[in-house]
Design an enzyme around this catalytic site. Structure first.
Site, PDB file in Angstrom:
ATOM      1  N   SER A 138       0.868  -1.170   0.000  1.00 52.08           N
ATOM      2  CA  SER A 138       0.000   0.000   0.000  1.00 52.08           C
ATOM      3  C   SER A 138       0.907   1.224   0.000  1.00 52.08           C
ATOM      4  CB  SER A 138      -0.879  -0.047   1.248  1.00 52.08           C
ATOM      5  OG  SER A 138      -1.645   1.120   1.358  1.00 52.08           O
ATOM      6  N   LYS A 164      -0.956  -0.998  -4.434  1.00 52.34           N
ATOM      7  CA  LYS A 164      -2.158  -0.208  -4.128  1.00 52.34           C
ATOM      8  C   LYS A 164      -1.728   1.239  -3.978  1.00 52.34           C
ATOM      9  CE  LYS A 164      -4.679  -0.062   0.185  1.00 52.34           C
ATOM     10  NZ  LYS A 164      -5.492  -0.847   1.140  1.00 52.34           N
ATOM     11  N   LYS A 166      -2.669   4.992  -2.951  1.00 50.65           N
ATOM     12  CA  LYS A 166      -3.628   5.812  -2.212  1.00 50.65           C
ATOM     13  C   LYS A 166      -3.937   7.038  -3.065  1.00 50.65           C
ATOM     14  CE  LYS A 166      -3.977   3.602   1.777  1.00 50.65           C
ATOM     15  NZ  LYS A 166      -5.278   3.155   2.332  1.00 50.65           N
ATOM     16  N   ASP A 191      -6.913   3.158  -3.671  1.00 50.06           N
ATOM     17  CA  ASP A 191      -7.697   3.213  -2.423  1.00 50.06           C
ATOM     18  C   ASP A 191      -7.902   4.673  -2.052  1.00 50.06           C
ATOM     19  OD1 ASP A 191      -8.889   2.907   0.049  1.00 50.06           O
ATOM     20  OD2 ASP A 191      -7.216   1.834   0.989  1.00 50.06           O
ATOM     21  N   GLU A 216     -10.810   0.805  -4.139  1.00 49.53           N
ATOM     22  CA  GLU A 216     -11.196   0.564  -2.744  1.00 49.53           C
ATOM     23  C   GLU A 216     -11.835   1.802  -2.115  1.00 49.53           C
ATOM     24  OE1 GLU A 216      -8.000  -1.358  -0.613  1.00 49.53           O
ATOM     25  OE2 GLU A 216      -8.804  -0.839   1.347  1.00 49.53           O
ATOM     26  N   ASP A 241     -13.913  -1.470   2.129  1.00 52.34           N
ATOM     27  CA  ASP A 241     -13.060  -1.628   3.304  1.00 52.34           C
ATOM     28  C   ASP A 241     -13.879  -1.096   4.493  1.00 52.34           C
ATOM     29  OD1 ASP A 241     -11.181  -1.259   5.358  1.00 52.34           O
ATOM     30  OD2 ASP A 241      -9.684  -0.255   4.143  1.00 52.34           O
ATOM     31  N   LYS A 265     -10.363  -6.762   7.267  1.00 57.12           N
ATOM     32  CA  LYS A 265      -9.391  -6.442   8.326  1.00 57.12           C
ATOM     33  C   LYS A 265     -10.039  -6.926   9.604  1.00 57.12           C
ATOM     34  CE  LYS A 265      -7.696  -2.218   6.138  1.00 57.12           C
ATOM     35  NZ  LYS A 265      -7.606  -0.753   6.268  1.00 57.12           N
ATOM     36  N   GLY A 293      -4.411  -4.235   5.856  1.00 55.14           N
ATOM     37  CA  GLY A 293      -3.513  -3.963   6.975  1.00 55.14           C
ATOM     38  C   GLY A 293      -3.809  -2.613   7.596  1.00 55.14           C
TER      39      GLY A 293
HETATM   40  O1  OSB Z   1      -7.327   1.809   3.961  1.00 55.21           O
HETATM   41  O2  OSB Z   1      -6.246   0.014   3.888  1.00 55.21           O
HETATM   42  C1  OSB Z   1      -6.385   1.148   4.341  1.00 55.21           C
HETATM   43  C2  OSB Z   1      -3.464   1.954   6.678  1.00 55.21           C
HETATM   44  C3  OSB Z   1      -4.109   2.668   7.649  1.00 55.21           C
HETATM   45  C4  OSB Z   1      -5.458   2.899   7.532  1.00 55.21           C
HETATM   46  C5  OSB Z   1      -6.161   2.433   6.420  1.00 55.21           C
HETATM   47  C6  OSB Z   1      -5.522   1.705   5.439  1.00 55.21           C
HETATM   48  C7  OSB Z   1      -4.137   1.490   5.556  1.00 55.21           C
HETATM   49  C8  OSB Z   1      -3.337   0.800   4.547  1.00 55.21           C
HETATM   50  C9  OSB Z   1      -2.032   0.202   5.027  1.00 55.21           C
HETATM   51  O3  OSB Z   1      -3.615   0.776   3.382  1.00 55.21           O
HETATM   52  C10 OSB Z   1      -1.850  -1.218   4.664  1.00 55.21           C
HETATM   53  C11 OSB Z   1      -0.667  -1.818   5.411  1.00 55.21           C
HETATM   54  O4  OSB Z   1      -0.758  -2.034   6.628  1.00 55.21           O
HETATM   55  O5  OSB Z   1       0.337  -2.071   4.744  1.00 55.21           O
HETATM   56 MG    MG Z   2      -8.518   0.792   2.596  1.00 56.07          MG
END
Ligand code: OSB
Ligand code: MG
Length: 373
Positions: A138, A164, A166, A191, A216, A241, A265, A293
């Site tokens: 991510s 992924k 952001k 995402d 996402e 999510d 999650k 995660g």
């Molecule tokens: O939206 O998946 C998410 C981290 C913090 C809060 C939300 C998200 C995330 C990540 C991190 O995308 C994923 C990771 O732990 O590598």
């Molecule tokens: Mg997410």
């Protein structure tokens, strides 16, 4: 029998190797909330409550989770005998709404404790079938498209099977376009962490041309209805999510057509029982699930890796190795990923990682011990 005698809550702070920016804010340090569980025979294990510093992901935060565990979760489990961990969640839900991450921290710890007592790996305890898990990365929002391309390229070179990106308004189409142009074959997704509204449907639909595996959580964190309209307009599968807080919401997503994929999650849905229930619901219906995660330490990661070993987790998980996040993790043998982007599922009894007790002690900023009466 599971019989919790002592529960220790512990907060520590770990600096992230690099700032992690998502649509709702930037993190430079992770406040980590660990739980230590001990039964009457001195058998012990660790778990992690993934609530973040601020309530900008769901409504929970580390300070609300601390209070919820101390005031309402712990009294229901300390000194109580449970025949198995799958009966814990109903006890936590009785006249006790929400606080899924708080409930999950303890509920998952009891799964970890059960695995330790039965001398099986956590993966084996829940019926996991995979010996290694395909891993995705991510990547946080970067300052410009070239910076993002560089991160994405390095991730693919390291072996990650999925990237992924952001996104948020102002850092979206141009950023995704640049990565797609530089890396035409990459398995990639975006995402948005609920940064968009129904007014943005056309802009979001324009992402269709980049051949993303999924998009996402584009719309509000608790929405299912507005996503239906967006999914109808888009070829790209929507993955939910934040909106999926339990089995009922997963069912609603499918009934309504709000999305086609679920990021599970365990913290967000209240633990392993709910995660397994969502997995079991999705699998016969061909709804792909994967494990997300929350920037966990190596302890929280152990639970995610075990969960992702279930057969319905068919897409790469956000299960990066320790070195992606930290200069040094809080377990003695850190999580690693091989050149093919695979993380190995531990086969040793219990959670499969060894907490670095000295390091944990040195980093601790808050500690509270609760005992059975
Ligand atoms: O939206 O998946 C998410 C981290 C913090 C809060 C939300 C998200 C995330 C990540 C991190 O995308 C994923 C990771 O732990 O590598
Ligand atoms: Mg997410």
């Amino acid at each position: 029998m599971l019989h919790l005698r002592k529960l220790t809550l512990r907060e520590l702070r770990l600096p992230l190797k690099e700032p992690f920016q998502i649509s709702s804010g930037t993190q430079t340090e992770r406040r980590i909330f660990l739980l230590h569980l001990q039964d009457g025979d001195g058998i012990e294990t660790w778990s992690e409550c993934v609530a973040p510093e601020f309530p900008n992901y769901t409504s929970e935060a580390i300070d609300t989770a601390w209070l919820a565990i101390k005031q309402w979760v712990a009294p229901r489990v300390l000194g109580t005998s449970f025949p198995s961990p799958d009966v814990v969640r109903p006890v936590l839900d009785q006249n006790f709404r929400g606080h899924n991450m708080a409930k999950a921290g303890v509920e998952m710890g009891l799964w970890g404790l059960a695995a330790t007592i039965r001398e099986v790996s956590l993966s084996k305890l829940i019926g996991g079938t995979r010996s290694s898990i395909a891993t995705g990365i991510s990547i946080g929002i970067q300052k410009n498209p070239p910076a993002l391309v560089e991160k994405a390229r390095a991730a693919l070179a390291a072996g990650y099977q999925k990237i992924k990106l952001k996104i948020k308004p102002g850092s979206d189409v141009d950023f995704v376009a640049a990565v797609r142009e530089a890396l035409p074959e990459a398995h990639m997704m975006a995402d948005a962490n609920n940064a968009y509204s129904s007014a943005d449907i056309e802009r979001l639909a324009s992402l269709d041309r980049f051949n993303l595996i999924m998009l996402e959580q584009p719309l509000a964190w608790d929405d299912l209805l507005r996503h239906v309209e967006l999914q109808k307009r888009m070829k790209t599968p929507i993955c939910l999510d934040e909106s999926i807080t339990g089995l009922d919401r997963a069912q609603d997503m499918l009934t309504l057509g709000s999305g086609r994929i679920i990021n599970i999650k365990p913290g967000r849905v209240g633990g392993f029982s709910a995660s397994i229930a969502i997995h079991d619901f999705c699998r016969p219906r061909d709804v792909p699930v994967w494990c997300g995660g929350m920037l966990e330490s190596g302890i929280g990661r152990a639970y995610n890796v075990a969960l992702a070993s279930l057969p319905g987790f068919v897409l790469p998980g956000d299960l990066s190795p320790s070195a992606r996040y930290w200069d040094r993790d809080i377990i003695t043998t850190e999580w690693t990923m091989d050149r093919q982007g695979m993380v190995t599922v531990p086969t040793t009894p219990g959670i499969g990682v060894t907490p670095d007790l000295n390091r944990i002690e040195n980093l601790t900023t808050r500690l509270e011990t609760l005992n059975a009466k």
